[in-house]
Scaffold this motif. Sequence first.
Motif, mmCIF file in Angstrom:
data_model
loop_
_atom_site.group_PDB
_atom_site.id
_atom_site.type_symbol
_atom_site.label_atom_id
_atom_site.label_comp_id
_atom_site.label_asym_id
_atom_site.label_seq_id
_atom_site.Cartn_x
_atom_site.Cartn_y
_atom_site.Cartn_z
ATOM 1 N N TRP A 60 0.839 -1.208 0.000
ATOM 2 C CA TRP A 60 0.000 0.000 0.000
ATOM 3 C C TRP A 60 0.870 1.252 0.000
ATOM 4 O O TRP A 60 0.613 2.196 -0.746
ATOM 5 C CB TRP A 60 -0.916 -0.031 1.220
ATOM 6 N N ARG A 61 1.915 1.231 0.835
ATOM 7 C CA ARG A 61 2.775 2.416 0.958
ATOM 8 C C ARG A 61 3.718 2.591 -0.237
ATOM 9 O O ARG A 61 3.893 3.698 -0.731
ATOM 10 C CB ARG A 61 3.597 2.325 2.233
ATOM 11 N N ALA B 210 1.765 2.895 -4.316
ATOM 12 C CA ALA B 210 0.535 3.685 -4.210
ATOM 13 C C ALA B 210 -0.257 3.682 -5.520
ATOM 14 O O ALA B 210 -1.491 3.667 -5.494
ATOM 15 C CB ALA B 210 0.870 5.115 -3.786
ATOM 16 N N ARG C 225 -2.676 0.628 -5.746
ATOM 17 C CA ARG C 225 -3.635 0.358 -4.666
ATOM 18 C C ARG C 225 -4.963 -0.094 -5.252
ATOM 19 O O ARG C 225 -5.406 0.414 -6.282
ATOM 20 C CB ARG C 225 -3.854 1.609 -3.818
ATOM 21 N N LYS D 22 -7.099 -3.272 0.104
ATOM 22 C CA LYS D 22 -7.770 -2.682 1.262
ATOM 23 C C LYS D 22 -8.613 -3.735 1.984
ATOM 24 O O LYS D 22 -8.628 -3.803 3.224
ATOM 25 C CB LYS D 22 -8.643 -1.501 0.827
ATOM 26 N N PRO E 269 -0.946 3.576 5.456
ATOM 27 C CA PRO E 269 0.241 4.423 5.285
ATOM 28 C C PRO E 269 0.242 5.166 3.957
ATOM 29 O O PRO E 269 -0.175 4.635 2.938
ATOM 30 C CB PRO E 269 1.402 3.417 5.354
ATOM 31 N N GLU E 270 0.729 6.376 4.028
ATOM 32 C CA GLU E 270 0.867 7.175 2.814
ATOM 33 C C GLU E 270 2.243 6.938 2.216
ATOM 34 O O GLU E 270 3.171 6.572 2.922
ATOM 35 C CB GLU E 270 0.645 8.647 3.121
ATOM 36 N N ALA E 271 2.343 7.170 0.926
ATOM 37 C CA ALA E 271 3.626 6.967 0.217
ATOM 38 C C ALA E 271 4.653 7.989 0.649
ATOM 39 O O ALA E 271 4.365 9.049 1.110
ATOM 40 C CB ALA E 271 3.403 7.042 -1.283
#
Length: 184
Positions: free
Chosen positions: A102-103, A106, A109, A114, A182-184
């Motif tokens: 996920w990170r 991105a 995704r 999810k 988590p964000e990239a």
Amino acid sequence: MRLSDKEPTMVLKLIDAVAAELEPDSRFGGASSRSKSEPAMQAGYDTDFYAWTQDQAKRLREGDFRRLDIDNLVDEIETLGRSVKREIESRLNVLIVHLLKWRFQAERRSRSWKATIAEQRKRLARELNDNPSLRSYPATLLAEEYHSARLNASGETDLPEDTFPTSCPFTVEQILDPDFFPEA
């Protein structure tokens, strides 16, 4: 796992009852609770596990504690405990792999990722709620599972292993938090 989710607790309660009924010297490690003239129950355990479980359950229900296959019952109880730990390890690993994907991917995704993250968290939470003595277990194995998850994420994404940090970039709390992505 050989038993349903509810049976381990029931089995443990029954084993406690059995231990209370046996003489102190015949409990685990003492003299066998079987008489020398009784046939060993090992053959049923080795040849038809299901039949053995049903026979042992029947003996427990009837209070026929002297004819229980204590050695194999103890082994099965220990195996149940190990299987719960393995379940937590496996789900934690899958969860970490998907959080890494996920990170670090991105652009790829998906709802599937999810959904996998949500499912693993839900099942981990259930295992930890059902087994409160293992609530700290994910934290104790995070470094080990991260190492494996890092390799798995590299293999699943075709990204070089060094794309992923050498130590886990997420805390256990974040990993288990249903709202954390988590964000990239």
